[in-house]
Motif scaffolding. Structure first.
Motif, PDB file in Angstrom:
ATOM      1  N   LEU A 144       0.839  -1.208   0.000  1.00 27.16           N
ATOM      2  CA  LEU A 144       0.000   0.000   0.000  1.00 27.16           C
ATOM      3  C   LEU A 144       0.873   1.258   0.000  1.00 27.16           C
ATOM      4  N   GLY A 145       1.968   1.203   0.758  1.00 25.58           N
ATOM      5  CA  GLY A 145       2.831   2.378   0.898  1.00 25.58           C
ATOM      6  C   GLY A 145       3.482   2.786  -0.412  1.00 25.58           C
ATOM      7  N   VAL A 146       4.099   1.815  -1.098  1.00 19.60           N
ATOM      8  CA  VAL A 146       4.812   2.150  -2.342  1.00 19.60           C
ATOM      9  C   VAL A 146       3.836   2.283  -3.514  1.00 19.60           C
ATOM     10  N   ASN A 147       2.900   1.362  -3.643  1.00 11.83           N
ATOM     11  CA  ASN A 147       2.087   1.302  -4.864  1.00 11.83           C
ATOM     12  C   ASN A 147       0.918   2.280  -4.866  1.00 11.83           C
ATOM     13  N   VAL A 148       0.406   2.626  -3.677  1.00  7.03           N
ATOM     14  CA  VAL A 148      -0.796   3.475  -3.636  1.00  7.03           C
ATOM     15  C   VAL A 148      -0.523   4.810  -2.932  1.00  7.03           C
ATOM     16  N   GLN A 149       0.034   4.710  -1.713  1.00 12.75           N
ATOM     17  CA  GLN A 149       0.184   5.951  -0.948  1.00 12.75           C
ATOM     18  C   GLN A 149       1.180   6.916  -1.614  1.00 12.75           C
ATOM     19  N   ALA A 150       2.274   6.372  -2.148  1.00  8.88           N
ATOM     20  CA  ALA A 150       3.269   7.260  -2.768  1.00  8.88           C
ATOM     21  C   ALA A 150       2.700   7.991  -3.985  1.00  8.88           C
ATOM     22  N   PRO A 151       2.062   7.295  -4.943  1.00  9.88           N
ATOM     23  CA  PRO A 151       1.480   8.066  -6.060  1.00  9.88           C
ATOM     24  C   PRO A 151       0.406   9.049  -5.616  1.00  9.88           C
ATOM     25  N   PHE A 152      -0.348   8.687  -4.574  1.00 10.65           N
ATOM     26  CA  PHE A 152      -1.332   9.626  -4.025  1.00 10.65           C
ATOM     27  C   PHE A 152      -0.632  10.874  -3.496  1.00 10.65           C
ATOM     28  N   ARG A 153       0.397  10.678  -2.663  1.00 11.67           N
ATOM     29  CA  ARG A 153       1.095  11.823  -2.068  1.00 11.67           C
ATOM     30  C   ARG A 153       1.764  12.682  -3.136  1.00 11.67           C
ATOM     31  N   ILE A 154       2.415  12.017  -4.102  1.00 18.02           N
ATOM     32  CA  ILE A 154       3.139  12.751  -5.151  1.00 18.02           C
ATOM     33  C   ILE A 154       2.146  13.519  -6.031  1.00 18.02           C
ATOM     34  N   SER A 155       1.046  12.870  -6.393  1.00 15.95           N
ATOM     35  CA  SER A 155       0.047  13.558  -7.231  1.00 15.95           C
ATOM     36  C   SER A 155      -0.553  14.729  -6.461  1.00 15.95           C
ATOM     37  N   ARG A 156      -0.876  14.517  -5.193  1.00 17.38           N
ATOM     38  CA  ARG A 156      -1.477  15.574  -4.381  1.00 17.38           C
ATOM     39  C   ARG A 156      -0.570  16.798  -4.306  1.00 17.38           C
ATOM     40  N   ALA A 157       0.732  16.552  -4.249  1.00 16.23           N
ATOM     41  CA  ALA A 157       1.678  17.675  -4.184  1.00 16.23           C
ATOM     42  C   ALA A 157       1.953  18.271  -5.567  1.00 16.23           C
ATOM     43  N   ALA A 158       1.902  17.437  -6.610  1.00 22.59           N
ATOM     44  CA  ALA A 158       2.261  17.915  -7.958  1.00 22.59           C
ATOM     45  C   ALA A 158       1.136  18.728  -8.595  1.00 22.59           C
ATOM     46  N   ILE A 159      -0.113  18.341  -8.336  1.00 26.92           N
ATOM     47  CA  ILE A 159      -1.242  18.974  -9.040  1.00 26.92           C
ATOM     48  C   ILE A 159      -1.286  20.486  -8.812  1.00 26.92           C
ATOM     49  N   PRO A 160      -1.179  20.991  -7.579  1.00 28.91           N
ATOM     50  CA  PRO A 160      -1.205  22.451  -7.408  1.00 28.91           C
ATOM     51  C   PRO A 160      -0.036  23.152  -8.099  1.00 28.91           C
ATOM     52  N   LEU A 161       1.136  22.511  -8.109  1.00 30.27           N
ATOM     53  CA  LEU A 161       2.286  23.109  -8.796  1.00 30.27           C
ATOM     54  C   LEU A 161       2.016  23.208 -10.289  1.00 30.27           C
ATOM     55  N   MET A 162       1.469  22.126 -10.851  1.00 30.96           N
ATOM     56  CA  MET A 162       1.182  22.110 -12.298  1.00 30.96           C
ATOM     57  C   MET A 162       0.075  23.106 -12.631  1.00 30.96           C
ATOM     58  N   ALA A 163      -0.939  23.161 -11.773  1.00 34.93           N
ATOM     59  CA  ALA A 163      -2.056  24.078 -12.029  1.00 34.93           C
ATOM     60  C   ALA A 163      -1.550  25.516 -12.075  1.00 34.93           C
ATOM     61  N   LYS A 164      -0.641  25.821 -11.163  1.00 34.12           N
ATOM     62  CA  LYS A 164      -0.105  27.184 -11.074  1.00 34.12           C
ATOM     63  C   LYS A 164       0.668  27.576 -12.337  1.00 34.12           C
ATOM     64  N   SER A 165       1.301  26.554 -12.957  1.00 30.24           N
ATOM     65  CA  SER A 165       2.106  26.886 -14.144  1.00 30.24           C
ATOM     66  C   SER A 165       1.367  26.557 -15.446  1.00 30.24           C
ATOM     67  N   GLY A 166       0.049  26.357 -15.360  1.00 29.35           N
ATOM     68  CA  GLY A 166      -0.749  26.228 -16.590  1.00 29.35           C
ATOM     69  C   GLY A 166      -1.058  24.814 -17.034  1.00 29.35           C
ATOM     70  N   GLY A 167      -0.639  23.806 -16.270  1.00 36.21           N
ATOM     71  CA  GLY A 167      -1.022  22.430 -16.612  1.00 36.21           C
ATOM     72  C   GLY A 167       0.143  21.468 -16.586  1.00 36.21           C
ATOM     73  N   GLY A 168      -0.139  20.233 -16.972  1.00 37.36           N
ATOM     74  CA  GLY A 168       0.904  19.206 -16.973  1.00 37.36           C
ATOM     75  C   GLY A 168       0.297  17.848 -17.237  1.00 37.36           C
ATOM     76  N   ALA A 169       1.122  16.833 -17.081  1.00 36.04           N
ATOM     77  CA  ALA A 169       0.662  15.458 -17.320  1.00 36.04           C
ATOM     78  C   ALA A 169       1.232  14.530 -16.244  1.00 36.04           C
ATOM     79  N   ILE A 170       0.370  13.670 -15.722  1.00 33.35           N
ATOM     80  CA  ILE A 170       0.814  12.633 -14.787  1.00 33.35           C
ATOM     81  C   ILE A 170       0.494  11.283 -15.433  1.00 33.35           C
ATOM     82  N   VAL A 171       1.464  10.382 -15.409  1.00 33.36           N
ATOM     83  CA  VAL A 171       1.213   9.021 -15.896  1.00 33.36           C
ATOM     84  C   VAL A 171       1.532   8.053 -14.766  1.00 33.36           C
TER      85      VAL A 171
END
Ligand code: NAD
Length: 244
Positions: free
Chosen positions: A100-127
């Motif tokens: 759960l920690g590596v496969n689910v929680q990490a992508p959740f945490r990383i996405s949660r932190a990345a989305i506001p940064l990307m939104a601020k700079s006009g967008g982005g892509a997460i895969v």
């Protein structure tokens, strides 16, 4: 091709089979890449962010660290993963926490932190890297399959929720790939990895299991402008062999 000229990317699991191919191919097409894994020393990249994804502060901080190191963050590839084997009866608390920690929680945490940064700079892509075993059940890997189903679902939900911010969030769902994850599994069970990979290849309609580059090509497509209208998709990459 220079599809990623001027783009910045964070790749987790960058030292592994699929991750190394993604890093190499993104850089070959012009991206500047921050690599995350437990040990990143041997990887050629513009920024090195080694650490343990089970550490919440590390996972939470990766997107900002990448953005600061590279001068922005356009692309995140949540690729790191672990596989634990067994039915639920065989699954220890430690296996559960690791999976759960590596496969689910990490992508959740990383996405949660990345989305506001990307939104601020006009967008982005997460895969995100899910698995065919997250779309349908696979035998004797109950918790692994569950974590990959969670990644697929999280991708679909985030893809819907953040499209309006210009952030496209998609996933790949590979079947078997010729990487250390698969090969060490064979070795642990007493099989010769080369022989086992060749035998497994015979079960795939295309005649071979995937090489890391087969998956990386699809990841790069999803991260590129060519996938500009894809949000929340989970692309199965299986050589014609869906999990039954
Ligand atoms: P791999 O084992 O070669 O690479 C995984 C990488 O993740 C490793 O470099 C490892 O160090 C890193 N990692 C694991 N735990 C970590 C932690 N706690 N902190 C930091 N880094 C950590 O495996 P791979 O086959 O390249 O797998 C990449 C992704 O593809 C995984 O999400 C995996 O589940 C998925 N996948 C693989 C296959 C396959 O057959 N190989 C099939 C479907 C999906």
């Amino acid at each position: 091709m220079t599809r990623f000229q001027g783009k910045t990317a964070l790749v987790t699991g960058a030292a592994g089979g699929i991750g190394a191919a993604v890093v190499r191919m993104l850089r070959a097409e012009g991206a500047r890449v921050a690599v995350a894994d437990r040990d990143t020393q041997a990887i050629q990249a513009e920024a090195h962010l080694p650490g343990n994804l089970l550490d919440p502060a590390y996972a939470d901080g990766l997107p900002l660290a990448a953005a600061q190191a590279l001068g922005g963050l356009d692309i995140v590839i949540n690729n790191a993963g672990v596989i634990t084997r067994g039915t639920v009866i065989d699954t220890s608390d430690a296996d559960w926490d690791l999976s759960l920690g590596v496969n689910v929680q990490a992508p959740f945490r990383i996405s949660r932190a990345a989305i506001p940064l990307m939104a601020k700079s006009g967008g982005g892509a997460i895969v995100n890297v899910a698995s065919c075993w997250g779309l349908r059940p696979g035998p004797n890997h109950a918790v692994y399959c569950m974590t990959k189903a969670a990644v697929a679902s999280l991708t679909q939900c985030m893809g819907m929720d953040h499209a309006h911010q210009g952030i496209r969030i998609n996933a790949v769902a590979p079947n078997e790939v010729n990487t250390p994850m698969l090969r060490t599994g064979f070795a642990k069970r007493g099989f010769d990895p080369d022989t086992a990979v060749a035998e497994l290849g015979k079960t795939v309609p295309l005649g071979r299991i995937a090489e890391p580059e087969d998956i990386a090509d699809v990841i790069l497509f999803l991260a590129s402008d060519a996938a500009r209208y894809l949000c929340g998709t989970v692309v199965e990459v299986n050589g014609g062999k869906p999990v039954k």
